[in-house]
Design a protein around this motif. Structure first.
Motif, short mmCIF file in Angstrom:
data_model
loop_
_atom_site.label_atom_id
_atom_site.label_comp_id
_atom_site.label_asym_id
_atom_site.label_seq_id
_atom_site.Cartn_x
_atom_site.Cartn_y
_atom_site.Cartn_z
N VAL B 230 0.80 -1.14 0.15
CA VAL B 230 0.06 -0.18 -0.01
C VAL B 230 1.10 1.59 -0.04
CG1 VAL B 230 -1.85 1.04 1.21
CG2 VAL B 230 -1.63 -1.11 1.50
N LYS B 258 5.20 3.59 2.31
CA LYS B 258 4.74 2.27 1.68
C LYS B 258 4.88 1.42 2.64
CE LYS B 258 5.46 0.00 -2.43
NZ LYS B 258 6.14 0.04 -3.87
N LEU B 274 -8.21 -2.76 2.33
CA LEU B 274 -8.11 -1.13 1.47
C LEU B 274 -9.10 -0.22 2.20
CD1 LEU B 274 -7.40 0.44 -0.96
CD2 LEU B 274 -9.32 -0.68 -2.35
N CYS B 277 -7.50 1.18 4.93
CA CYS B 277 -6.24 1.94 4.57
C CYS B 277 -6.67 3.42 4.32
CB CYS B 277 -5.53 1.28 3.71
SG CYS B 277 -4.62 -0.18 4.22
N VAL B 283 -4.57 6.88 -0.29
CA VAL B 283 -3.74 5.71 -0.91
C VAL B 283 -3.54 6.02 -2.24
CG1 VAL B 283 -4.02 3.36 -1.42
CG2 VAL B 283 -4.93 3.97 0.49
N TYR B 286 -2.49 0.33 -4.40
CA TYR B 286 -3.06 -0.84 -3.64
C TYR B 286 -2.67 -2.06 -4.47
CZ TYR B 286 -5.50 -3.67 -0.37
OH TYR B 286 -6.08 -4.65 0.60
#
Lengths: 264, 314
Positions: B230, B258, B274, B277, B283, B286
């Protein structure tokens, strides 16, 4: 792909010309040619410089002169045969060239015969140069009519047959070796030393000088038929020719079988 | 239609079995990657298929012709690069290519035009130089060019980009991607990224046994992806990801922005990770931490036959 298949004959020509070019690019070809010119040409120039009297004193006839000059031919035929046949096959399996050449859509028999004929043409070319020097000397120091043309011509044909026999033998040894350099050295040693020893041992123990199995024995007839006459040589011309022919066909067949079976 | 077929190909050297009953058949166009570690049996397979070695059992067929029975006809419409072959060192690149063209019946005018085309596409070295004077990479490109010269329907390549620099690899890869539309390509490679980019199908081999023969797409479906990378737009500390702790096994910072997240591999977990995150920070990317084929390779080659069965049955 739209290209129509190429005949074996056309591929043979490609293999042949490629191999001839290969030989012409080697030092050994030019070294052998230089040696022949140096020996044959050197002797001729020396005799020419010393004059007709000197030549007549040492050589009563053109036959004597040519016979003496041709004394080197047997050795020459064996050396060129070993030089140009000793690594002809091992090159494919001792280097990565085989991965390139043998993966082409060409029969191995076609590749082998192309290489063999190329080796024969190059080897016999060098032998022919030496005969030419002997012939020109014979005509120059004596006369055209004094040269024993029949025995000289037959001697040349026998020299070519002997060269073919040596080449087959060398191809055969080459197919047993994985290293081109080692294959070449082994071929030269076997031909020049090994066979001489075998001949000597057989002569001593068997008490015969008729070495019907030996190509070195056959080689004696090359100059012999000039100095002793076509019917007076030892071995007889027919026997020398037969030995050379058997070497040519027999060892070529063995080399073919080994080349067919060899894996990269 | 171009085809490559192995029927129970087996090769033994004394007591050692280099290839054990390998069978596969491919027809039409496309690219097949042949993957396995050193000594797995990849090159042995390709040598048997191209007649450079003889099988102990089984047979190889190229375009339906048995290579053992009629190698000339079998290889007629096949271009090969096996084991970084070396052309005659005394020949120039041009002569090397022309010799191959002559052996393969390509008219010389057509061959010269094709050589010019390949010289541009593959950035071939000066073709008036002797191949013995070329670097390994330059020579390899000449060899690849010679395998493509007659525009063969089947192309068999053993580590084709071995010895090439990155730019040369990309050039060769681009050509293969283009060629596979109309040609059938079988290529072995250590580079999984290369196979992923070029091939539609992959064969995994180890200890002489074929472990898997599957489309890359299906391998992707079956492979268990357990790591994602990610990338955030701003620096993030792994501690900030406390909210996803129950979904992941570990989080490693690869850089301030990262992170590599190791998770169960369950398909439901990935979108959820995801989502959380995104809640932590913006983001940027991904993505799977490893290539699909890398996952499959590690499971198969690392896990042996058991791994193969697992992957095939999942």
């Amino acid at each position: 792909m739209t290209h129509s298949p190429v005949s074996d004959t056309e591929q043979f020509e490609v293999a042949l010309t490629t191999q001839v070019r290969s030989y012409l690019s080697t030092y050994r070809f030019w070294a052998m040619l230089g040696l022949v010119l140096a020996i044959g040409g050197g002797i001729s120039l020396y005799l020419a410089a010393r004059g007709a009297g000197f030549v007549a004193h040492h050589f009563a006839t053109a036959t004597d002169y040519i016979g003496a000059i041709l004394g080197f031919v047997a050795f020459l035929a064996i050396v060129v045969g070993a030089f140009f046949g000793g690594d002809a096959i091992s090159t494919d399996f001792g280097t990565k060239t085989g991965y390139y050449v043998l993966a082409q859509p060409v029969k191995r028999s076609v590749l082998l015969s192309g290489r063999y004929v190329a080796a024969f043409l190059v080897s016999s070319g060098i032998v022919a140069v030496y005969y030419l020097i002997a012939m020109v000397g014979g005509v120059g120091f004596f006369s055209f009519g004094a040269v024993p043309w029949a025995s000289l011509g037959l001697s040349f044909l026998l020299a070519l047959l002997l060269t073919a026999g040596v080449l087959s033998f060398a191809f055969c040894l080459s197919s047993l070796s994985r290293s081109p350099a080692i294959g070449l050295v082994i071929t030269i040693i076997v031909l020049l030393v090994g066979l001489s020893i075998i001949d000597g041992v057989v002569t001593a123990f068997a008490g015969t000088s008729s070495l019907w199995f030996s190509i070195l024995y056959a080689a004696d007839a090359i100059s012999g038929m000039v100095t002793q006459g076509i019917s007076g040589t030892t071995p007889p011309v027919w026997q020398a020719a037969a030995i050379s022919a058997v070497y040519t066909v027999g060892f070529a067949a063995v080399a073919y079988v080994l080349y067919q079976r060899e894996e990269t | 239609m171009p085809s490559i077929e192995a029927q129970g190909l087996t090769k033994r050297y004394g007591g050692f079995t280099a290839l054990d009953d390998a069978s596969f058949k491919f027809e039409g166009s496309g690219a097949i990657g042949y993957l396995g570690p050193n000594g797995a049996g990849k090159t042995t397979t390709l040598k048997l298929l191209t007649g450079l070695a003889r099988p102990t059992a089984g047979r190889g067929l190229l375009n339906g012709v048995d290579i053992g029975r009629d190698p000339k006809r079998a290889l007629w419409d096949v271009g090969t690069v096996i084991e970084s072959p070396e052309p005659y060192p005394w020949q120039t690149g041009q002569r090397t290519l022309e010799m191959v063209a002559a052996f393969r019946g390509v008219p010389m005018r057509e061959a010269r035009a094709k050589i010019e085309e390949l010289a541009s596409e593959l950035d071939l070295p000066p073709l008036d130089k002797k191949t013995g004077a070329l670097s390994k990479g330059q020579r390899q490109r000449v060899v690849i060019a010679s395998s493509l010269l007659s525009d063969p329907g089947v192309i068999i390549l053993d580590e084709p980009t071995s010895g090439l620099d990155p730019a040369e690899r990309i050039a060769v890869r681009n050509i293969l991607v283009k060629l596979k539309r109309e040609h059938l390509i079988l290529m072995s490679s250590h580079l999984l990224s290369e196979v992923t980019e070029v091939c539609d199908r992959a064969i995994f081999i180890n200890h002489g046994k074929i472990l898997l023969n599957e489309t890359v797409e299906n391998i992707a479906k079956r492979a268990v992806d357990t790591q994602v990378d990610v990338e955030f737009a701003v620096p993030i500390h792994p501690d900030q990801l406390g909210s996803i702790a129950e979904l992941v096994r570990s989080v490693v910072a690869l850089s301030p922005t990262k992170l590599r997240i190791d998770y169960s591999g369950h398909s439901d977990a990935r979108p959820e990770i995801l989502k959380r995150c995104v809640a932590v920070g913006p983001v940027l990317s991904y993505a799977s931490a490893t290539l699909v084929l890398e996952d499959a390779y590690l499971q198969l080659i690392g896990g042996g036959v058991a791994g193969a069965n697992h992957l095939a049955e999942d």
